[in-house]
Design an enzyme around this catalytic site. Sequence first.
Site, short mmCIF file in Angstrom:
data_model
loop_
_atom_site.label_atom_id
_atom_site.label_comp_id
_atom_site.label_asym_id
_atom_site.label_seq_id
_atom_site.Cartn_x
_atom_site.Cartn_y
_atom_site.Cartn_z
N ALA A 180 39.11 51.46 -22.57
CA ALA A 180 38.32 50.51 -22.02
C ALA A 180 37.90 49.47 -23.19
O ALA A 180 37.92 49.91 -24.43
CB ALA A 180 37.06 51.20 -21.65
N GLY A 203 40.36 55.17 -22.21
CA GLY A 203 40.80 54.63 -21.12
C GLY A 203 42.52 54.32 -20.72
O GLY A 203 42.89 54.26 -19.60
N GLU A 219 43.76 57.48 -20.07
CA GLU A 219 43.49 57.86 -18.55
C GLU A 219 44.27 57.01 -17.73
O GLU A 219 44.54 57.61 -16.58
CB GLU A 219 41.98 57.59 -18.60
CG GLU A 219 40.85 58.46 -19.46
CD GLU A 219 39.70 58.38 -19.39
OE1 GLU A 219 39.33 57.06 -19.85
OE2 GLU A 219 38.88 59.05 -18.56
N GLU A 230 36.73 58.91 -27.36
CA GLU A 230 35.18 58.47 -26.60
C GLU A 230 34.03 59.28 -27.72
O GLU A 230 33.11 58.43 -27.70
CB GLU A 230 35.21 59.08 -25.30
CG GLU A 230 35.84 57.89 -24.18
CD GLU A 230 37.39 58.25 -24.10
OE1 GLU A 230 38.09 59.05 -24.71
OE2 GLU A 230 37.71 57.50 -23.27
#
Length: 259
Positions: A66, A112, A115, A135
């Site tokens: 992200a 992300g 993911e 993270e």
Amino acid sequence: FDFENVTIDQHGPLAVLTVNRPKALNALNSETLGEISQAIDLIMDNAEISALIITGSGEKAFVAGADISELSQLTDVYAGRDVALAGQDVMTQISQLPIPVIGAVNGFALGGGFELALACDIRVASPRSRLGLPEVTLGLLPGFGGTQRLSRLVGAGRALDLMLTARQISAEEALQMGIVNYIADEPLSKAREVAESIIKNGPIAISLVKEAVRRGLDTTLEAGCEIEADLFGMAVATADFREGTGAFLAKRKPEFKGE
Ligand code: HXC
């Protein structure tokens, strides 16, 4: 299409969605996530498409996570939750597609980005790719479904090791753990090859396999087997099933129509 950070290419029945934001190693800001979602809607509107490949632009990264500068603005509990939910929705949209989705991991797949790869059905990685969930190094946890999908894929023990240490793993280690299915120097062409080998098969059967596995993972073995039986019943009522069995018995290749 008029996207800023996503491109779509069509190769016959295959669609390739490329996350293309090279200045940030293809990091997913909210605009990019929205574009991925819209791009998938467009792809699914095209009846010619029977498989989707997701990859990243450039040599270095699949998706580096992200967007950290965007995340760094967050302070509010509810706003944070909404950011996670919005990303999760896109990952769920991908994992619930009726067509096969192959992640061609061409470099870093972190946070992300990992993911996003986990939302795909099958992953092909280049030997140079690195995967991880960093993270906790940012004081965060995975928020696009990673805590759930990785644990379901490799078990809580291996998932917790990766999430708590934040270590990056090689494609080779990811292969050994069952996170990636194939390693290939050209992950995109390998992904196309895998997609071609899938879409020779009955498209309804393909979507039913996906549904059975996905729904089964959310329930007990008994309930999962019931789901399987229900979907099996649907399969035997299709023209594709008659075509598949008829072709086998007549010693010819089946021609599935998705009916
Ligand atoms: C924003 C990013 C970024 C990211 C890289 N960049 N990753 N920008 N968000 N996730 C930017 C860098 O700031 C830099 O911009 C440019 O991309 C090139 O990256 P470098 O760091 O200079 O490259 P390099 O030194 O080769 O290191 C590559 C890297 C590193 C190891 C992949 O970039 C990295 O650690 N990135 C962050 C990985 C990460 O922590 N991801 C998880 C994010 S949290 P400039 O402008 O300086 O050139 C997350 C949570 C998901 O994903 C759930 C949310 C709800």
